[in-house]
Design a protein around this motif. Structure first.
Motif, mmCIF file in Angstrom:
data_model
loop_
_atom_site.group_PDB
_atom_site.id
_atom_site.type_symbol
_atom_site.label_atom_id
_atom_site.label_comp_id
_atom_site.label_asym_id
_atom_site.label_seq_id
_atom_site.Cartn_x
_atom_site.Cartn_y
_atom_site.Cartn_z
ATOM 1 N N SER A 142 14.536 2.967 -12.579
ATOM 2 C CA SER A 142 15.485 4.259 -12.521
ATOM 3 C C SER A 142 15.231 5.187 -13.301
ATOM 4 C CB SER A 142 16.832 3.713 -11.984
ATOM 5 O OG SER A 142 17.407 3.019 -13.217
ATOM 6 N N ALA A 143 14.725 4.834 -14.557
ATOM 7 C CA ALA A 143 14.532 5.761 -15.753
ATOM 8 C C ALA A 143 13.593 6.576 -15.566
ATOM 9 C CB ALA A 143 14.511 4.812 -16.981
ATOM 10 N N GLN A 144 12.567 6.322 -14.709
ATOM 11 C CA GLN A 144 11.469 7.133 -14.275
ATOM 12 C C GLN A 144 12.183 8.412 -13.476
ATOM 13 O OE1 GLN A 144 8.383 9.429 -14.034
ATOM 14 N NE2 GLN A 144 8.143 7.691 -15.186
ATOM 15 N N LYS A 145 11.822 9.531 -14.174
ATOM 16 C CA LYS A 145 12.439 10.739 -13.637
ATOM 17 C C LYS A 145 11.539 11.317 -12.316
ATOM 18 C CE LYS A 145 14.897 12.162 -17.882
ATOM 19 N NZ LYS A 145 14.731 11.015 -18.156
ATOM 20 N N ASN A 146 10.316 10.997 -12.300
ATOM 21 C CA ASN A 146 9.535 11.436 -11.228
ATOM 22 C C ASN A 146 8.756 10.527 -10.704
ATOM 23 O OD1 ASN A 146 8.425 13.143 -9.314
ATOM 24 N ND2 ASN A 146 7.095 14.280 -10.901
ATOM 25 N N PRO A 147 8.955 9.380 -10.091
ATOM 26 C CA PRO A 147 8.276 8.238 -9.703
ATOM 27 C C PRO A 147 7.352 8.549 -8.647
ATOM 28 C CG PRO A 147 10.247 7.877 -9.057
ATOM 29 C CD PRO A 147 10.539 9.003 -9.737
ATOM 30 N N THR B 91 -12.723 -2.335 -12.633
ATOM 31 C CA THR B 91 -12.809 -2.725 -11.267
ATOM 32 C C THR B 91 -11.441 -2.127 -10.684
ATOM 33 O OG1 THR B 91 -14.250 -4.397 -11.279
ATOM 34 C CG2 THR B 91 -12.756 -4.048 -9.432
ATOM 35 N N PHE B 92 -11.179 -1.218 -9.714
ATOM 36 C CA PHE B 92 -9.730 -0.954 -9.263
ATOM 37 C C PHE B 92 -9.481 -1.506 -8.043
ATOM 38 C CE2 PHE B 92 -8.430 2.689 -11.921
ATOM 39 C CZ PHE B 92 -9.801 2.973 -12.589
ATOM 40 N N GLY B 93 -8.160 -1.620 -7.758
ATOM 41 C CA GLY B 93 -7.576 -1.851 -6.483
ATOM 42 C C GLY B 93 -7.274 -0.862 -5.528
ATOM 43 N N ALA B 94 -6.926 -0.902 -4.320
ATOM 44 C CA ALA B 94 -7.009 0.182 -3.471
ATOM 45 C C ALA B 94 -5.850 1.206 -3.662
ATOM 46 C CB ALA B 94 -7.145 -0.264 -1.969
ATOM 47 N N GLY B 95 -4.827 0.868 -4.444
ATOM 48 C CA GLY B 95 -3.806 1.667 -4.985
ATOM 49 C C GLY B 95 -2.444 1.448 -4.261
ATOM 50 N N SER B 96 -1.400 1.798 -4.662
ATOM 51 C CA SER B 96 -0.096 1.840 -3.842
ATOM 52 C C SER B 96 0.402 3.124 -4.148
ATOM 53 C CB SER B 96 0.794 0.967 -4.621
ATOM 54 O OG SER B 96 0.375 -0.350 -4.480
ATOM 55 N N ARG B 97 0.800 3.686 -2.994
ATOM 56 C CA ARG B 97 1.591 5.275 -2.890
ATOM 57 C C ARG B 97 2.988 4.855 -3.017
ATOM 58 N NH1 ARG B 97 -0.670 9.767 -2.758
ATOM 59 N NH2 ARG B 97 -2.693 8.747 -2.041
ATOM 60 N N LEU B 98 3.573 5.618 -3.957
ATOM 61 C CA LEU B 98 5.146 5.287 -4.068
ATOM 62 C C LEU B 98 5.880 6.690 -3.822
ATOM 63 C CD1 LEU B 98 7.939 3.776 -4.938
ATOM 64 C CD2 LEU B 98 7.442 4.340 -7.314
ATOM 65 N N THR B 99 6.705 6.738 -2.823
ATOM 66 C CA THR B 99 7.434 7.948 -2.511
ATOM 67 C C THR B 99 8.864 7.654 -2.702
ATOM 68 O OG1 THR B 99 5.930 8.506 -0.816
ATOM 69 C CG2 THR B 99 8.166 9.809 -0.807
ATOM 70 N N VAL B 100 9.494 8.616 -3.354
ATOM 71 C CA VAL B 100 11.132 8.366 -3.733
ATOM 72 C C VAL B 100 11.771 9.321 -2.592
ATOM 73 C CG1 VAL B 100 13.194 9.059 -5.130
ATOM 74 C CG2 VAL B 100 10.737 7.927 -6.068
ATOM 75 N N LEU B 101 12.881 8.684 -2.045
ATOM 76 C CA LEU B 101 13.308 9.556 -0.933
ATOM 77 C C LEU B 101 14.645 10.243 -1.629
ATOM 78 C CD1 LEU B 101 13.138 7.097 1.898
ATOM 79 C CD2 LEU B 101 11.502 8.931 1.639
ATOM 80 N N LYS C 271 0.836 -1.183 -0.024
ATOM 81 C CA LYS C 271 -0.096 0.104 -0.122
ATOM 82 C C LYS C 271 0.826 1.195 -0.260
ATOM 83 C CE LYS C 271 -3.978 1.913 2.370
ATOM 84 N NZ LYS C 271 -4.947 2.194 0.986
ATOM 85 N N TYR C 272 2.133 1.049 0.779
ATOM 86 C CA TYR C 272 2.885 2.204 0.934
ATOM 87 C C TYR C 272 4.418 1.756 0.624
ATOM 88 C CZ TYR C 272 -0.772 4.843 3.478
ATOM 89 O OH TYR C 272 -1.850 5.419 3.574
ATOM 90 N N LEU C 273 5.163 2.500 -0.217
ATOM 91 C CA LEU C 273 6.349 2.032 -0.499
ATOM 92 C C LEU C 273 7.327 3.234 -0.798
ATOM 93 C CD1 LEU C 273 8.207 -0.251 -1.540
ATOM 94 C CD2 LEU C 273 7.529 -0.058 -3.915
ATOM 95 N N PHE C 274 8.680 3.219 -0.254
ATOM 96 C CA PHE C 274 9.455 4.101 -0.345
ATOM 97 C C PHE C 274 10.643 3.705 -1.092
ATOM 98 C CE2 PHE C 274 7.541 7.336 2.675
ATOM 99 C CZ PHE C 274 6.790 6.242 3.445
ATOM 100 N N ARG C 275 11.154 4.549 -1.841
ATOM 101 C CA ARG C 275 12.437 3.970 -2.677
ATOM 102 C C ARG C 275 13.424 5.031 -2.698
ATOM 103 N NH1 ARG C 275 11.963 3.992 -9.203
ATOM 104 N NH2 ARG C 275 13.115 5.919 -9.030
ATOM 105 N N LYS C 276 14.501 4.709 -2.694
ATOM 106 C CA LYS C 276 15.662 5.701 -2.885
ATOM 107 C C LYS C 276 16.192 5.713 -4.459
ATOM 108 C CE LYS C 276 18.199 4.044 1.291
ATOM 109 N NZ LYS C 276 19.536 3.766 1.848
ATOM 110 N N GLU C 277 16.321 6.720 -4.807
ATOM 111 C CA GLU C 277 16.603 7.229 -6.027
ATOM 112 C C GLU C 277 17.704 6.121 -6.751
ATOM 113 O OE1 GLU C 277 16.460 12.120 -6.157
ATOM 114 O OE2 GLU C 277 17.755 11.098 -7.358
ATOM 115 N N GLY C 278 17.326 5.817 -8.101
ATOM 116 C CA GLY C 278 18.242 5.027 -8.618
ATOM 117 C C GLY C 278 17.881 3.447 -8.497
ATOM 118 N N GLN C 279 16.825 3.161 -7.344
ATOM 119 C CA GLN C 279 16.422 1.578 -7.405
ATOM 120 C C GLN C 279 15.137 1.528 -8.144
ATOM 121 O OE1 GLN C 279 15.522 1.713 -3.154
ATOM 122 N NE2 GLN C 279 17.537 0.759 -2.722
ATOM 123 N N ASN C 280 15.125 0.268 -8.742
ATOM 124 C CA ASN C 280 13.895 -0.259 -9.277
ATOM 125 C C ASN C 280 12.986 -0.802 -8.231
ATOM 126 O OD1 ASN C 280 15.065 0.272 -11.568
ATOM 127 N ND2 ASN C 280 15.296 -1.821 -12.236
#
Lengths: 111, 115
Positions: B80-85, B105-115, B9-18
């Protein structure tokens, strides 16, 4: 590319009032759909109107479609605080399977 | 209950990570979709698939990849090629109608934040 554009972008009304949202689109369509999204959640399908229909009702929802003007409207009658959400129109250009959404109208219903 | 499950549901990623977002449906739907939603914006189509082992690019496919090895699953990789994920990602499914009357029919969503 945005196929549908909603108007207004935001709408604030009192409980019990009616809310009207409009959607314009660019290309020919087979049908137009309306969806609702509560904050931070997925979208929920509300109603589908086909290109050969002019008006459709579902509970307190009334949808109209004017293919000559490429526009649709969603009317919510006797609004409730629980109707507070964003509302999106969506169309599938031509016969493609992909659904394109507009920017949405954010509706706030004050108790 | 039939539906679509997105994780995490929530995901945090560092720049450069897939990162890979999961989407599973038990509705026996043929078609699946990935949309991106930015704050206060509408949905933009990233990829969609109408049948197993086949998928098409949407309007903003650059920097994303998908696979459709099983009917039930349509994972999305944000590279990592996605500039503003940083965004809210929504997965959806539908019965594939040749005339385009595809109710999603939709899922509840995943919120991705790049740190």
């Amino acid at each position: 590319s945005q196929q549908g554009e909603e108007d207004p972008q935001a709408l604030s009304i009192q409980e019990g009032e009616n809310a009207t949202m409009n959607c314009s689109y660019k290309t020919s369509i087979n049908n137009l759909q309306w969806y609702r999204q509560n904050s931070g959640r997925g979208l929920v399908h509300l109603i589908l109107i086909r290109s050969n229909e002019r008006e459709k009702h579902s509970g307190r929802l009334r949808v109209t479609l004017d293919t000559s003007k490429k526009s649709s409207s969603l009317l919510i009658t006797a609004s409730r605080a629980a109707d507070t959400a964003s509302y999106f129109c969506a169309t599938a250009p031509g016969n493609t399977g992909k659904l394109i959404f507009g920017q949405g109208t954010t509706l706030q219903v004050k108790p | 209950d039939g539906g679509i499950t997105q994780s995490p549901k929530y995901l945090f990623r560092k720049e450069g990570q897939n990162v890979t977002l999961s989407c599973e449906q038990n509705l026996n739907h043929d078609a699946m979709y990935w949309y991106r939603q930015d704050p206060g914006q509408g949905l933009r189509l990233i990829y969609y698939s109408q049948i197993v082992n086949d998928f098409q690019k949407g309007d903003i496919a650059e920097g994303y990849s998908v696979s459709r090895e099983k009917k039930e699953s349509f994972p999305l990789t944000v590279t990592s090629a996605q500039k503003n994920p940083t965004a809210f990602y929504l997965c959806a499914s539908s019965i594939d109608s040749p005339r385009g009357a595809n109710v999603l029919t939709f899922g509840a969503g995943s919120r991705l934040t790049v740190l």
